[in-house]
Design a protein around this motif. Structure first.
Motif, PDB file in Angstrom:
ATOM      1  N   UNK A 115       0.818  -1.206   0.000  1.00  0.00           N
ATOM      2  CA  UNK A 115       0.000   0.000   0.000  1.00  0.00           C
ATOM      3  C   UNK A 115       0.851   1.255   0.000  1.00  0.00           C
ATOM      4  N   UNK A 116       0.234   2.364  -0.395  1.00  0.00           N
ATOM      5  CA  UNK A 116       0.972   3.617  -0.515  1.00  0.00           C
ATOM      6  C   UNK A 116       1.427   4.156   0.836  1.00  0.00           C
ATOM      7  N   UNK A 117       0.704   3.829   1.898  1.00  0.00           N
ATOM      8  CA  UNK A 117       1.099   4.295   3.229  1.00  0.00           C
ATOM      9  C   UNK A 117       2.448   3.716   3.657  1.00  0.00           C
ATOM     10  N   UNK A 118       2.785   2.558   3.111  1.00  0.00           N
ATOM     11  CA  UNK A 118       4.052   1.918   3.485  1.00  0.00           C
ATOM     12  C   UNK A 118       5.228   2.488   2.708  1.00  0.00           C
ATOM     13  N   UNK A 119       4.940   3.287   1.687  1.00  0.00           N
ATOM     14  CA  UNK A 119       6.008   3.818   0.840  1.00  0.00           C
ATOM     15  C   UNK A 119       6.760   4.937   1.543  1.00  0.00           C
TER      16      UNK A 119
ATOM     17  N   UNK B  69      -3.735  -0.998  -6.927  1.00  0.00           N
ATOM     18  CA  UNK B  69      -4.843  -0.382  -6.184  1.00  0.00           C
ATOM     19  C   UNK B  69      -4.496   0.986  -5.605  1.00  0.00           C
ATOM     20  N   UNK B  70      -3.239   1.204  -5.252  1.00  0.00           N
ATOM     21  CA  UNK B  70      -2.803   2.454  -4.644  1.00  0.00           C
ATOM     22  C   UNK B  70      -2.934   3.654  -5.577  1.00  0.00           C
ATOM     23  N   UNK B  71      -3.100   3.398  -6.877  1.00  0.00           N
ATOM     24  CA  UNK B  71      -3.105   4.496  -7.838  1.00  0.00           C
ATOM     25  C   UNK B  71      -4.413   5.280  -7.814  1.00  0.00           C
TER      26      UNK B  71
ATOM     27  N   UNK C 185     -13.353   2.040  -5.775  1.00  0.00           N
ATOM     28  CA  UNK C 185     -13.168   2.296  -4.346  1.00  0.00           C
ATOM     29  C   UNK C 185     -13.536   1.071  -3.519  1.00  0.00           C
ATOM     30  N   UNK C 186     -14.597   0.376  -3.939  1.00  0.00           N
ATOM     31  CA  UNK C 186     -14.980  -0.862  -3.249  1.00  0.00           C
ATOM     32  C   UNK C 186     -13.889  -1.914  -3.426  1.00  0.00           C
ATOM     33  N   UNK C 187     -13.361  -2.016  -4.650  1.00  0.00           N
ATOM     34  CA  UNK C 187     -12.280  -2.965  -4.920  1.00  0.00           C
ATOM     35  C   UNK C 187     -11.076  -2.688  -4.029  1.00  0.00           C
ATOM     36  N   UNK C 188     -10.647  -1.434  -3.998  1.00  0.00           N
ATOM     37  CA  UNK C 188      -9.466  -1.066  -3.201  1.00  0.00           C
ATOM     38  C   UNK C 188      -9.726  -1.294  -1.718  1.00  0.00           C
ATOM     39  N   UNK C 189     -10.934  -0.942  -1.261  1.00  0.00           N
ATOM     40  CA  UNK C 189     -11.280  -1.156   0.141  1.00  0.00           C
ATOM     41  C   UNK C 189     -11.276  -2.637   0.486  1.00  0.00           C
ATOM     42  N   UNK C 190     -11.763  -3.451  -0.441  1.00  0.00           N
ATOM     43  CA  UNK C 190     -11.818  -4.898  -0.202  1.00  0.00           C
ATOM     44  C   UNK C 190     -10.409  -5.486  -0.123  1.00  0.00           C
ATOM     45  N   UNK C 191      -9.530  -5.029  -1.005  1.00  0.00           N
ATOM     46  CA  UNK C 191      -8.155  -5.514  -0.983  1.00  0.00           C
ATOM     47  C   UNK C 191      -7.450  -5.110   0.301  1.00  0.00           C
ATOM     48  N   UNK C 192      -7.729  -3.890   0.751  1.00  0.00           N
ATOM     49  CA  UNK C 192      -7.132  -3.433   2.003  1.00  0.00           C
ATOM     50  C   UNK C 192      -7.684  -4.221   3.185  1.00  0.00           C
TER      51      UNK C 192
END
Length: 277
Positions: free
Chosen positions: A73-77, A144-146, A199-206
């Motif tokens: 995820x982008x937060x880890x970058x 997903x981070x994009x 957004x649902x896809x990204x939320x689900x992956x997270x």
């Protein structure tokens, strides 16, 4: 019959040596030339640790950043995290990028160009939007981070790759005689749907990532919350709907079905315009 030896560099015939090891080159010049050739063809080693700025390239840095964001995820970058993955010092990265934001901008450009734009005109407006939706959906699956970096916003942020993506999708409406404001309205509806489901896809992956972490730490998981949702008599309508539409979860199929509905709505509006109703 003996074969006369030849220079390994220029191929000139060599006179047999009077003693010692056989000659390989006819002159010191040919020997030096062969040495330079071997040195130029030798692979350049990339250090496993320590500061190696000479071995860094902008492309390697950007690819390393994408790998971190894809996996965590982008937060880890962070610049430190990217540098560690490349086996170099953090300050070495700043010879190529000015900041983390600069790096993320370059990551977005690189990621978007991985999924090429269509190379031929669309058959009609609907085909054009279907292609655009499929391309963006693939992009959000890959990276997903994009999504937060390419979301529609009233404060437009310029990106060559994003602008090219939008230009390609807008070309779907060429030849329909629409006013620019109407084209924008249709694109707003289309993009809102695609990015909304994304957004649902990204939320689900997270959520999956967090569930894995929670399981490893012995905490509660989303399945525990779902069990409470499905408790007899608790939320009967919601439970029935979730079991029917999201158990098992097939977001790709739901995305395709919803897209058809959006495009049907645009088609109906276009038909009303042409009929003068």
């Amino acid at each position: 019959m003996s074969v006369q030896p030849a220079c390994a560099s220029c191929g000139k015939a060599l006179e047999p040596a009077d003693r010692g090891r056989p000659r390989t080159y006819c002159s010191r010049s040919c020997q030096a030339k062969a040495y330079r050739t071997r040195k130029a063809e030798a692979p350049v080693p990339v250090p496993e640790g320590g500061d190696g700025p000479r071995h860094l390239t902008l492309d390697r840095i950007v690819r390393a950043g994408i790998a971190v964001a894809d996996a965590e995820g982008l937060d880890a970058l962070s610049m430190r995290r990217v540098a560690a993955g490349l086996g170099t010092g953090t300050m070495s990265l700043y010879r190529h990028v000015t900041s983390k934001d600069d790096l993320v901008t370059l990551m977005v450009e690189t990621a978007m160009t991985e999924v090429p734009l269509p190379g031929s005109p669309a058959r009609d407006w609907r085909h054009g939007l279907e292609r655009a939706a499929a391309r963006d959906w693939e992009l959000y699956h890959r990276h997903p981070w994009i999504l937060p970096r390419v979301m529609m916003t009233t404060r437009a942020h310029f990106s060559p790759a994003l602008a090219a993506d939008s230009e390609s999708a807008l070309a779907s409406f060429d030849g329909l005689g629409l006013e620019p404001a109407d084209v924008f309205r249709y694109m707003f509806l289309f993009a809102s749907y695609v990015q909304g489901v994304a957004l649902i896809l990204v939320s689900d992956l997270e959520a999956e990532r967090q569930a894995k972490t929670a399981t490893e730490r012995g905490g509660t998981t989303p399945e525990d919350a779902r069990d409470r949702l499905y408790a007899p008599g608790a939320y009967p309508r919601l439970a029935r709907a979730m079991r029917a539409g999201a158990d098992p979860w097939d977001l790709d199929a739901l995305f395709a079905s919803g897209l058809d509905g959006v495009l049907d709505g645009i088609a109906a509006d276009l038909a009303r315009r042409h009929s003068g109703a």
